[in-house]
Design a protein around this motif. Sequence first.
Motif, PDB file in Angstrom:
ATOM      1  N   ALA A  83     -11.534  -0.964  -8.836  1.00 31.46           N
ATOM      2  CA  ALA A  83     -10.516  -0.427  -7.925  1.00 31.46           C
ATOM      3  C   ALA A  83     -10.700   1.074  -7.831  1.00 31.46           C
ATOM      4  O   ALA A  83     -10.781   1.762  -8.859  1.00 31.46           O
ATOM      5  N   ASP A  84     -10.767   1.596  -6.605  1.00 28.64           N
ATOM      6  CA  ASP A  84     -10.994   3.026  -6.381  1.00 28.64           C
ATOM      7  C   ASP A  84      -9.888   3.578  -5.487  1.00 28.64           C
ATOM      8  O   ASP A  84      -9.958   3.484  -4.255  1.00 28.64           O
ATOM      9  N   MET A  85      -8.845   4.144  -6.117  1.00 30.23           N
ATOM     10  CA  MET A  85      -7.724   4.702  -5.360  1.00 30.23           C
ATOM     11  C   MET A  85      -6.892   5.557  -6.306  1.00 30.23           C
ATOM     12  O   MET A  85      -7.012   5.428  -7.540  1.00 30.23           O
ATOM     13  N   PRO A  86      -6.050   6.441  -5.774  1.00 21.06           N
ATOM     14  CA  PRO A  86      -5.180   7.243  -6.644  1.00 21.06           C
ATOM     15  C   PRO A  86      -4.239   6.343  -7.440  1.00 21.06           C
ATOM     16  O   PRO A  86      -3.721   5.349  -6.937  1.00 21.06           O
ATOM     17  N   GLU A  87      -4.026   6.699  -8.717  1.00 22.75           N
ATOM     18  CA  GLU A  87      -3.174   5.883  -9.567  1.00 22.75           C
ATOM     19  C   GLU A  87      -1.705   5.942  -9.155  1.00 22.75           C
ATOM     20  O   GLU A  87      -0.908   5.090  -9.561  1.00 22.75           O
ATOM     21  N   THR A  88      -1.336   6.940  -8.351  1.00 25.43           N
ATOM     22  CA  THR A  88       0.073   7.094  -7.957  1.00 25.43           C
ATOM     23  C   THR A  88       0.345   6.577  -6.536  1.00 25.43           C
ATOM     24  O   THR A  88       1.449   6.755  -6.030  1.00 25.43           O
ATOM     25  N   LEU A  89      -0.659   5.943  -5.933  1.00 29.92           N
ATOM     26  CA  LEU A  89      -0.474   5.489  -4.554  1.00 29.92           C
ATOM     27  C   LEU A  89       0.536   4.339  -4.510  1.00 29.92           C
ATOM     28  O   LEU A  89       0.361   3.317  -5.173  1.00 29.92           O
ATOM     29  N   VAL A  90       1.583   4.510  -3.712  1.00 31.59           N
ATOM     30  CA  VAL A  90       2.647   3.523  -3.586  1.00 31.59           C
ATOM     31  C   VAL A  90       2.702   3.060  -2.128  1.00 31.59           C
ATOM     32  O   VAL A  90       2.701   3.882  -1.204  1.00 31.59           O
ATOM     33  N   VAL A  91       2.729   1.743  -1.927  1.00 31.82           N
ATOM     34  CA  VAL A  91       2.859   1.167  -0.589  1.00 31.82           C
ATOM     35  C   VAL A  91       4.136   0.340  -0.543  1.00 31.82           C
ATOM     36  O   VAL A  91       4.689  -0.042  -1.577  1.00 31.82           O
ATOM     37  N   ARG A  92       4.580   0.064   0.679  1.00 29.93           N
ATOM     38  CA  ARG A  92       5.772  -0.778   0.856  1.00 29.93           C
ATOM     39  C   ARG A  92       5.304  -2.149   1.321  1.00 29.93           C
ATOM     40  O   ARG A  92       4.835  -2.318   2.451  1.00 29.93           O
ATOM     41  N   ALA A  93       5.440  -3.140   0.433  1.00 29.77           N
ATOM     42  CA  ALA A  93       4.925  -4.475   0.721  1.00 29.77           C
ATOM     43  C   ALA A  93       5.570  -5.474  -0.218  1.00 29.77           C
ATOM     44  O   ALA A  93       6.313  -5.125  -1.135  1.00 29.77           O
ATOM     45  N   ASP A  94       5.267  -6.750   0.027  1.00 33.49           N
ATOM     46  CA  ASP A  94       5.651  -7.828  -0.888  1.00 33.49           C
ATOM     47  C   ASP A  94       4.540  -7.938  -1.933  1.00 33.49           C
ATOM     48  O   ASP A  94       3.402  -8.281  -1.600  1.00 33.49           O
ATOM     49  N   PRO A  95       4.822  -7.675  -3.201  1.00 34.38           N
ATOM     50  CA  PRO A  95       3.738  -7.623  -4.207  1.00 34.38           C
ATOM     51  C   PRO A  95       3.015  -8.958  -4.370  1.00 34.38           C
ATOM     52  O   PRO A  95       1.796  -8.978  -4.532  1.00 34.38           O
ATOM     53  N   GLU A  96       3.750 -10.086  -4.335  1.00 35.92           N
ATOM     54  CA  GLU A  96       3.113 -11.383  -4.527  1.00 35.92           C
ATOM     55  C   GLU A  96       2.180 -11.710  -3.369  1.00 35.92           C
ATOM     56  O   GLU A  96       1.051 -12.171  -3.570  1.00 35.92           O
ATOM     57  N   GLN A  97       2.651 -11.477  -2.140  1.00 33.05           N
ATOM     58  CA  GLN A  97       1.814 -11.787  -0.978  1.00 33.05           C
ATOM     59  C   GLN A  97       0.606 -10.858  -0.903  1.00 33.05           C
ATOM     60  O   GLN A  97      -0.499 -11.298  -0.573  1.00 33.05           O
ATOM     61  N   LEU A  98       0.814  -9.572  -1.178  1.00 29.93           N
ATOM     62  CA  LEU A  98      -0.319  -8.638  -1.144  1.00 29.93           C
ATOM     63  C   LEU A  98      -1.326  -8.975  -2.233  1.00 29.93           C
ATOM     64  O   LEU A  98      -2.546  -8.847  -2.022  1.00 29.93           O
ATOM     65  N   TYR A  99      -0.840  -9.437  -3.387  1.00 30.57           N
ATOM     66  CA  TYR A  99      -1.753  -9.855  -4.464  1.00 30.57           C
ATOM     67  C   TYR A  99      -2.603 -11.034  -3.997  1.00 30.57           C
ATOM     68  O   TYR A  99      -3.818 -11.064  -4.251  1.00 30.57           O
ATOM     69  N   ARG A 100      -1.985 -12.003  -3.322  1.00 30.74           N
ATOM     70  CA  ARG A 100      -2.732 -13.163  -2.837  1.00 30.74           C
ATOM     71  C   ARG A 100      -3.830 -12.742  -1.869  1.00 30.74           C
ATOM     72  O   ARG A 100      -4.951 -13.253  -1.910  1.00 30.74           O
ATOM     73  N   VAL A 101      -3.512 -11.780  -0.987  1.00 30.86           N
ATOM     74  CA  VAL A 101      -4.500 -11.338   0.004  1.00 30.86           C
ATOM     75  C   VAL A 101      -5.662 -10.635  -0.679  1.00 30.86           C
ATOM     76  O   VAL A 101      -6.845 -10.938  -0.422  1.00 30.86           O
ATOM     77  N   LEU A 102      -5.347  -9.675  -1.576  1.00 36.77           N
ATOM     78  CA  LEU A 102      -6.419  -8.936  -2.261  1.00 36.77           C
ATOM     79  C   LEU A 102      -7.246  -9.856  -3.147  1.00 36.77           C
ATOM     80  O   LEU A 102      -8.478  -9.724  -3.230  1.00 36.77           O
ATOM     81  N   SER A 103      -6.581 -10.811  -3.801  1.00 38.38           N
ATOM     82  CA  SER A 103      -7.304 -11.740  -4.660  1.00 38.38           C
ATOM     83  C   SER A 103      -8.248 -12.614  -3.844  1.00 38.38           C
ATOM     84  O   SER A 103      -9.397 -12.845  -4.244  1.00 38.38           O
ATOM     85  N   ASN A 104      -7.798 -13.066  -2.686  1.00 42.38           N
ATOM     86  CA  ASN A 104      -8.643 -13.907  -1.848  1.00 42.38           C
ATOM     87  C   ASN A 104      -9.853 -13.149  -1.325  1.00 42.38           C
ATOM     88  O   ASN A 104     -10.987 -13.656  -1.367  1.00 42.38           O
ATOM     89  N   LEU A 105      -9.632 -11.919  -0.839  1.00 46.94           N
ATOM     90  CA  LEU A 105     -10.746 -11.133  -0.310  1.00 46.94           C
ATOM     91  C   LEU A 105     -11.734 -10.763  -1.411  1.00 46.94           C
ATOM     92  O   LEU A 105     -12.964 -10.791  -1.207  1.00 46.94           O
TER      93      LEU A 105
END
Length: 471
Positions: free
Chosen positions: A343-365
């Motif tokens: 993972a290459d991104m700032p450790e403090t980067l915060v997004v507004r999203a559903d964590p479970e759904q975003l996890y599913r998307v990143l895990s699938n990709l």
Amino acid sequence: MRKNSVLNSLSGRFLILTALFVMLAEVMIFVPSVARFREDFLLLKLEKAQIASLALLADDMIDPELESELLANAGVFNVVLRRDEVRQLMLSSPIPAPIYETYDLRDASPVTLIRDAMVRLWDSENRVIRVMGEPVRGAGLLIELTTDTQDLRAAMLAYGVNILLLSAVISVFTAILLFVAVRGFLVVPIKRVVRHMQAYAAAPEDPRNIIQPNAGVTELREAEEALMSMQNQLTGALKQKERLAQLGSAVAKISHDLRNILTTAQLFADRMEDSDDPAVKRAAPKLLNSIRRAVNLCETTLAFGKAEEAPPGLRDVNLFQLATDVVENERLASGGTLVSISADMPETLVVRADPEQLYRVLSNLTRNGRQAIAGTGQAGNVTISATQNEENWLIEVRDTGPGLPPKAREHLFTAFQGGIRKGGTGLGLVISAELIRGHGGRLELAQSDSSGTCFLICLPKVGGAVDALFG
């Protein structure tokens, strides 16, 4: 509820507009008509004055009473006739007031006549005017008279009222005729189309509610034909959708039962790996892989067969921590292969999203990238990176695999057609794209060639539209 008044109907508005337009046209005709009436009125006075002066031409001396009677009948105060360059006062009487204006009708232009007529209508005071014109039948070079404007203005007003009354009658009669015509040619056929649309909306699956074009007006018939075509397509689509829904329900039931059967078979296949028989040991891994693929197909089909994904529960999420969880789980699943996941991104980067759904998307990709690299038997990298701008958070999942085949790129987000690896269903990307759309964002293929593949996730920072959509 809107009132069904005359003003709100097409025919009623057409009736009113027609009356107004006819009245407007008559008013435009009224102005030159009144000007023409004034000119004729004055010319008639000149002719009467000329006739009255003929008595003096026949006899140089006439009785004063006869002269007064001739002037009264002509409606003038005096008459002057110019013959052979000699100006001669033919008839005369006392003038009650100074001459207010002189009008020469010989070379008066239409604009001048209209202007003088409008001035006379607005001026209610009785004026003494001089009028000049050409004698009839060549009886001289010039004839002029002096008269007042009282009779002239009264006659002009009476003429104007008659024109306005006639215009009102014509406009009402014309409007009624057009009202009947419009109602017959337009309103009735339009109401028929509306009734068909309402009946079709109540029961779109019933083919009897499909309109049959029969309008006599070309434009309305074209509209009815277009409506019939749309209704036929929609009815066919509804029937197909119903059949697909029934088929989907059957497939879901079969997948559910088949998954249970395969799960049992997988348990027995796991025990077969402990067998001492060499042939069984060689066949067991292949059997296990086949059973795992079948179970995965059943589970994915069941997940896709749901009516819809749950609305995202938007909240602030530390993207670095979420991506780190995905990386660690995929590293465990890779089983120590040559694929590097990071993972290459700032450790403090915060997004507004559903964590479970975003996890599913990143895990699938990430899983797709890992499996693509592992299929080549060579080392490679899968990287999750993220940036942001004023409007969006941009998340990239990039791998150094062989790239997507052309067939996969053509049907990338189509269920059961965009599978990338052998045995895949292609549902993972479809579900991922649906989850990102639920966030108000988009998932797209940013790059795919021999150097690798990159998927881009774009999440909007303004969540008002999404919040309003999901309440």
